[in-house]
Scaffold this motif. Structure first.
Motif, PDB file in Angstrom:
ATOM      1  N   LEU A 145       0.830  -1.200   0.000  1.00 56.83           N
ATOM      2  CA  LEU A 145       0.000   0.000   0.000  1.00 56.83           C
ATOM      3  C   LEU A 145       0.865   1.251   0.000  1.00 56.83           C
ATOM      4  O   LEU A 145       2.011   1.240   0.476  1.00 56.83           O
ATOM      5  CB  LEU A 145      -0.895   0.012   1.240  1.00 56.83           C
ATOM      6  CG  LEU A 145      -1.859  -1.170   1.401  1.00 56.83           C
ATOM      7  CD1 LEU A 145      -2.565  -1.082   2.742  1.00 56.83           C
ATOM      8  CD2 LEU A 145      -2.857  -1.210   0.257  1.00 56.83           C
ATOM      9  N   LYS A 146       0.307   2.333  -0.520  1.00 57.45           N
ATOM     10  CA  LYS A 146       0.947   3.644  -0.463  1.00 57.45           C
ATOM     11  C   LYS A 146       0.255   4.453   0.631  1.00 57.45           C
ATOM     12  O   LYS A 146      -0.908   4.816   0.492  1.00 57.45           O
ATOM     13  CB  LYS A 146       0.864   4.340  -1.818  1.00 57.45           C
ATOM     14  CG  LYS A 146       1.651   3.618  -2.912  1.00 57.45           C
ATOM     15  CD  LYS A 146       1.626   4.391  -4.218  1.00 57.45           C
ATOM     16  CE  LYS A 146       2.473   3.683  -5.284  1.00 57.45           C
ATOM     17  NZ  LYS A 146       2.513   4.439  -6.549  1.00 57.45           N
ATOM     18  N   ILE A 147       1.010   4.697   1.701  1.00 60.90           N
ATOM     19  CA  ILE A 147       0.451   5.281   2.921  1.00 60.90           C
ATOM     20  C   ILE A 147       1.175   6.578   3.247  1.00 60.90           C
ATOM     21  O   ILE A 147       2.406   6.638   3.189  1.00 60.90           O
ATOM     22  CB  ILE A 147       0.585   4.303   4.099  1.00 60.90           C
ATOM     23  CG1 ILE A 147      -0.119   2.973   3.774  1.00 60.90           C
ATOM     24  CG2 ILE A 147       0.035   4.911   5.380  1.00 60.90           C
ATOM     25  CD1 ILE A 147       0.197   1.867   4.765  1.00 60.90           C
ATOM     26  N   ALA A 148       0.419   7.606   3.607  1.00 56.50           N
ATOM     27  CA  ALA A 148       1.022   8.874   4.030  1.00 56.50           C
ATOM     28  C   ALA A 148       0.651   9.162   5.479  1.00 56.50           C
ATOM     29  O   ALA A 148      -0.505   9.010   5.880  1.00 56.50           O
ATOM     30  CB  ALA A 148       0.558  10.014   3.130  1.00 56.50           C
ATOM     31  N   PHE A 149       1.655   9.544   6.246  1.00 62.63           N
ATOM     32  CA  PHE A 149       1.450  10.008   7.617  1.00 62.63           C
ATOM     33  C   PHE A 149       1.415  11.533   7.579  1.00 62.63           C
ATOM     34  O   PHE A 149       2.358  12.159   7.085  1.00 62.63           O
ATOM     35  CB  PHE A 149       2.593   9.563   8.526  1.00 62.63           C
ATOM     36  CG  PHE A 149       2.514   8.135   8.981  1.00 62.63           C
ATOM     37  CD1 PHE A 149       2.152   7.115   8.124  1.00 62.63           C
ATOM     38  CD2 PHE A 149       2.815   7.810  10.292  1.00 62.63           C
ATOM     39  CE1 PHE A 149       2.082   5.802   8.540  1.00 62.63           C
ATOM     40  CE2 PHE A 149       2.763   6.505  10.733  1.00 62.63           C
ATOM     41  CZ  PHE A 149       2.388   5.494   9.861  1.00 62.63           C
TER      42      PHE A 149
ATOM     43  N   ARG B  92       1.558  10.927  -5.702  1.00 62.62           N
ATOM     44  CA  ARG B  92       2.094   9.639  -5.257  1.00 62.62           C
ATOM     45  C   ARG B  92       1.026   8.555  -5.164  1.00 62.62           C
ATOM     46  O   ARG B  92       1.299   7.463  -4.691  1.00 62.62           O
ATOM     47  CB  ARG B  92       2.798   9.804  -3.905  1.00 62.62           C
ATOM     48  CG  ARG B  92       3.946  10.805  -3.925  1.00 62.62           C
ATOM     49  CD  ARG B  92       4.989  10.492  -4.988  1.00 62.62           C
ATOM     50  NE  ARG B  92       6.056  11.458  -5.018  1.00 62.62           N
ATOM     51  CZ  ARG B  92       7.254  11.259  -4.490  1.00 62.62           C
ATOM     52  NH1 ARG B  92       7.523  10.128  -3.879  1.00 62.62           N
ATOM     53  NH2 ARG B  92       8.181  12.192  -4.586  1.00 62.62           N
ATOM     54  N   ASN B  93      -0.184   8.882  -5.595  1.00 65.33           N
ATOM     55  CA  ASN B  93      -1.287   7.901  -5.586  1.00 65.33           C
ATOM     56  C   ASN B  93      -1.480   7.276  -4.198  1.00 65.33           C
ATOM     57  O   ASN B  93      -1.593   6.050  -4.049  1.00 65.33           O
ATOM     58  CB  ASN B  93      -1.042   6.800  -6.624  1.00 65.33           C
ATOM     59  CG  ASN B  93      -1.020   7.342  -8.043  1.00 65.33           C
ATOM     60  OD1 ASN B  93      -1.881   8.143  -8.432  1.00 65.33           O
ATOM     61  ND2 ASN B  93      -0.036   6.933  -8.826  1.00 65.33           N
ATOM     62  N   ILE B  94      -1.511   8.139  -3.195  1.00 65.82           N
ATOM     63  CA  ILE B  94      -1.667   7.678  -1.821  1.00 65.82           C
ATOM     64  C   ILE B  94      -3.029   7.008  -1.655  1.00 65.82           C
ATOM     65  O   ILE B  94      -4.044   7.488  -2.156  1.00 65.82           O
ATOM     66  CB  ILE B  94      -1.525   8.860  -0.842  1.00 65.82           C
ATOM     67  CG1 ILE B  94      -0.124   9.469  -0.939  1.00 65.82           C
ATOM     68  CG2 ILE B  94      -1.837   8.428   0.588  1.00 65.82           C
ATOM     69  CD1 ILE B  94       1.009   8.532  -0.612  1.00 65.82           C
ATOM     70  N   GLN B  95      -3.041   5.899  -0.924  1.00 63.80           N
ATOM     71  CA  GLN B  95      -4.281   5.149  -0.718  1.00 63.80           C
ATOM     72  C   GLN B  95      -4.908   5.395   0.649  1.00 63.80           C
ATOM     73  O   GLN B  95      -6.118   5.269   0.805  1.00 63.80           O
ATOM     74  CB  GLN B  95      -4.005   3.648  -0.895  1.00 63.80           C
ATOM     75  CG  GLN B  95      -3.585   3.281  -2.321  1.00 63.80           C
ATOM     76  CD  GLN B  95      -3.063   1.870  -2.417  1.00 63.80           C
ATOM     77  OE1 GLN B  95      -1.897   1.612  -2.142  1.00 63.80           O
ATOM     78  NE2 GLN B  95      -3.935   0.933  -2.796  1.00 63.80           N
ATOM     79  N   ILE B  96      -4.074   5.721   1.659  1.00 62.22           N
ATOM     80  CA  ILE B  96      -4.573   5.918   3.022  1.00 62.22           C
ATOM     81  C   ILE B  96      -3.774   7.025   3.699  1.00 62.22           C
ATOM     82  O   ILE B  96      -2.552   7.103   3.542  1.00 62.22           O
ATOM     83  CB  ILE B  96      -4.438   4.627   3.861  1.00 62.22           C
ATOM     84  CG1 ILE B  96      -5.319   3.525   3.293  1.00 62.22           C
ATOM     85  CG2 ILE B  96      -4.810   4.876   5.315  1.00 62.22           C
ATOM     86  CD1 ILE B  96      -5.076   2.185   3.945  1.00 62.22           C
ATOM     87  N   LEU B  97      -4.477   7.867   4.450  1.00 60.84           N
ATOM     88  CA  LEU B  97      -3.814   8.875   5.281  1.00 60.84           C
ATOM     89  C   LEU B  97      -3.892   8.451   6.742  1.00 60.84           C
ATOM     90  O   LEU B  97      -4.976   8.144   7.257  1.00 60.84           O
ATOM     91  CB  LEU B  97      -4.501  10.237   5.141  1.00 60.84           C
ATOM     92  CG  LEU B  97      -4.207  11.098   3.912  1.00 60.84           C
ATOM     93  CD1 LEU B  97      -4.915  12.438   4.059  1.00 60.84           C
ATOM     94  CD2 LEU B  97      -2.717  11.309   3.712  1.00 60.84           C
ATOM     95  N   PHE B  98      -2.744   8.413   7.421  1.00 58.36           N
ATOM     96  CA  PHE B  98      -2.704   8.315   8.872  1.00 58.36           C
ATOM     97  C   PHE B  98      -2.532   9.730   9.409  1.00 58.36           C
ATOM     98  O   PHE B  98      -1.492  10.362   9.165  1.00 58.36           O
ATOM     99  CB  PHE B  98      -1.529   7.440   9.333  1.00 58.36           C
ATOM    100  CG  PHE B  98      -1.847   5.983   9.439  1.00 58.36           C
ATOM    101  CD1 PHE B  98      -2.194   5.408  10.649  1.00 58.36           C
ATOM    102  CD2 PHE B  98      -1.797   5.173   8.316  1.00 58.36           C
ATOM    103  CE1 PHE B  98      -2.481   4.058  10.747  1.00 58.36           C
ATOM    104  CE2 PHE B  98      -2.081   3.822   8.393  1.00 58.36           C
ATOM    105  CZ  PHE B  98      -2.433   3.266   9.612  1.00 58.36           C
ATOM    106  N   ALA B  99      -3.526  10.235  10.107  1.00 59.28           N
ATOM    107  CA  ALA B  99      -3.466  11.588  10.659  1.00 59.28           C
ATOM    108  C   ALA B  99      -3.056  11.502  12.121  1.00 59.28           C
ATOM    109  O   ALA B  99      -3.786  10.937  12.954  1.00 59.28           O
ATOM    110  CB  ALA B  99      -4.815  12.277  10.520  1.00 59.28           C
ATOM    111  N   HIS B 100      -1.892  12.042  12.449  1.00 62.11           N
ATOM    112  CA  HIS B 100      -1.378  11.957  13.812  1.00 62.11           C
ATOM    113  C   HIS B 100      -1.669  13.236  14.577  1.00 62.11           C
ATOM    114  O   HIS B 100      -1.357  14.341  14.121  1.00 62.11           O
ATOM    115  CB  HIS B 100       0.129  11.687  13.790  1.00 62.11           C
ATOM    116  CG  HIS B 100       0.452  10.240  13.615  1.00 62.11           C
ATOM    117  ND1 HIS B 100       0.700   9.403  14.667  1.00 62.11           N
ATOM    118  CD2 HIS B 100       0.533   9.474  12.505  1.00 62.11           C
ATOM    119  CE1 HIS B 100       0.934   8.178  14.223  1.00 62.11           C
ATOM    120  NE2 HIS B 100       0.836   8.202  12.903  1.00 62.11           N
TER     121      HIS B 100
END
Length: 371
Positions: A3-7, A93-101
């Protein structure tokens, strides 16, 4: 499935402080599962990261380099400026999920319009926000309660690091099926084991920022009490902040490696914090290094009194002082508690297990989005 994941984190990075260490360890745990990780953070940090993450920085305000926690006008502007950075990174970057901290990350993620969002809670605003203000604490407590009710529920899923914060958010109206309790991951193998010295008195150690919610005034009173019985007691404060503190030896921590080096030395970790909603990452770091800790009850997550650390009632100067004195004079107890503490990290905070839990939640997010 990679997966492509962004924090998304409204903070400088890297900085050798709790929130940034928490973000880093979660990102590493997911990357070890084979996922592509991007960090979207403020436009500055204290040093170059050696983790080879793909870091995307928002625009910075000239002259802004603040690393301490808490609200400010400049941080509001930095958060607003980050929204377009999030939108650009997700698109390119075709991010699939955002982790919001933390709350800043959640608000930035929500403003970006991207979905799905997993909100990784670090605290409850009703608990922590009043600490940053000398006046109007009741108002800021009520404002924090409003934020706790308003914002987390807008995410697709919510992660809290312990049951107490999860229960608090459920009382604020969060749906149970959206909530997951996942403790912070810590790679114990990356920490050198603290060396117990049996022929010298160990110093008392505190590491981290110097904000009010850390309850350092209480710690200073405790040390004053300890010194009445053991006058030569040393207090070491390891922090990124450069300032002199009367009665303490201040050690500058500029990198995570310098923190680990300090933890390797024989000492007793003191956790005076009574703010209940966060998870003191400094405690986990100390446990990973095989170091005994004395904690106030409200911040003693993962600690069983007399088994892998010592727990005292909140703000009880005498009990805290006596616990420190006992550990200072009993190297065998320091060794036993430290060994059990490290074992706790290896079993309950194992990055492989927690990485799998985070991955499963990501897959649930994607499945939910498809349906």
């Amino acid at each position: 499935m990679s997966l492509k994941i962004a924090f998304v984190a409204g903070c400088p990075y890297p900085v050798p402080q709790g929130s940034q260490a928490f973000i880093r360890e979660n990102a590493l745990a997911l990357r070890k599962r084979g996922h592509e990780i991007h960090l979207i953070v403020y436009g500055y940090g204290t040093n170059h990261s050696t983790d080879n993450f793909q870091i995307h920085r928002g625009p910075n305000i000239p002259g802004e380099n603040r690393t301490s926690a808490g609200p400010s006008i400049k941080k509001i502007w930095l958060d607003l400026l980050m929204v377009k950075t999030v939108q650009r990174v997700c698109r390119e970057r075709n991010i699939q999920i955002l982790f919001a901290h933390n709350y800043e990350g959640l608000i930035i993620a929500l403003m970006s319009g991207f979905r799905p969002i997993i909100y990784h809670a670090h605290n409850a605003m009703s608990d922590e926000l009043p600490y940053y203000f000398n006046r109007g604490k009741e108002f800021f407590h009520l404002l924090g309660r409003y934020m706790d009710r308003k914002f987390p529920q807008k995410a697709d899923y919510i992660i809290t690091p312990h049951e107490r914060l999860g229960a608090n958010l459920l009382l604020k109206g969060i749906k149970k099926e959206k909530l997951r309790i996942i403790p912070p991951p810590v790679d114990a193998d990356s920490f050198p084991i603290s060396q117990i010295k049996k022929d010298t008195l160990p110093p008392i150690l505190y590491t981290g920022n110097l904000d009010q919610y850390q309850n350092l005034d209480f710690l200073f009173r405790v040390i004053e009490r300890v010194r009445k019985e053991i006058p030569e007691t040393r207090l070491i404060i390891g922090t990124f902040e450069k300032q002199k503190i009367q009665g303490a030896e201040v050690v500058h921590i500029g990198t995570f490696d310098s923190l680990k080096k300090l933890l390797e030395e024989d000492s007793i970790m003191a956790i005076p914090r009574v703010s209940w909603s966060g998870y003191p990452i400094k405690l986990l770091n100390a446990m990973a290094s095989g170091k005994p800790a004395v904690c106030c009850e409200s911040s003693a997550y993962g600690i069983k009194n007399g088994v892998n650390g010592m727990v005292v009632a909140d703000n009880d100067v005498e009990s805290f002082a006596q616990s420190l004195i006992t550990l200072m004079r009993t190297p065998s107890l320091r060794e036993e508690l430290g060994k059990n503490a490290r074992n706790t990290i290896q079993t309950q905070h194992n990055p492989e297990i927690i990485g799998k839990a985070l991955e499963d939640l990501c897959l649930s997010c994607i499945q939910k989005q498809l349906t």
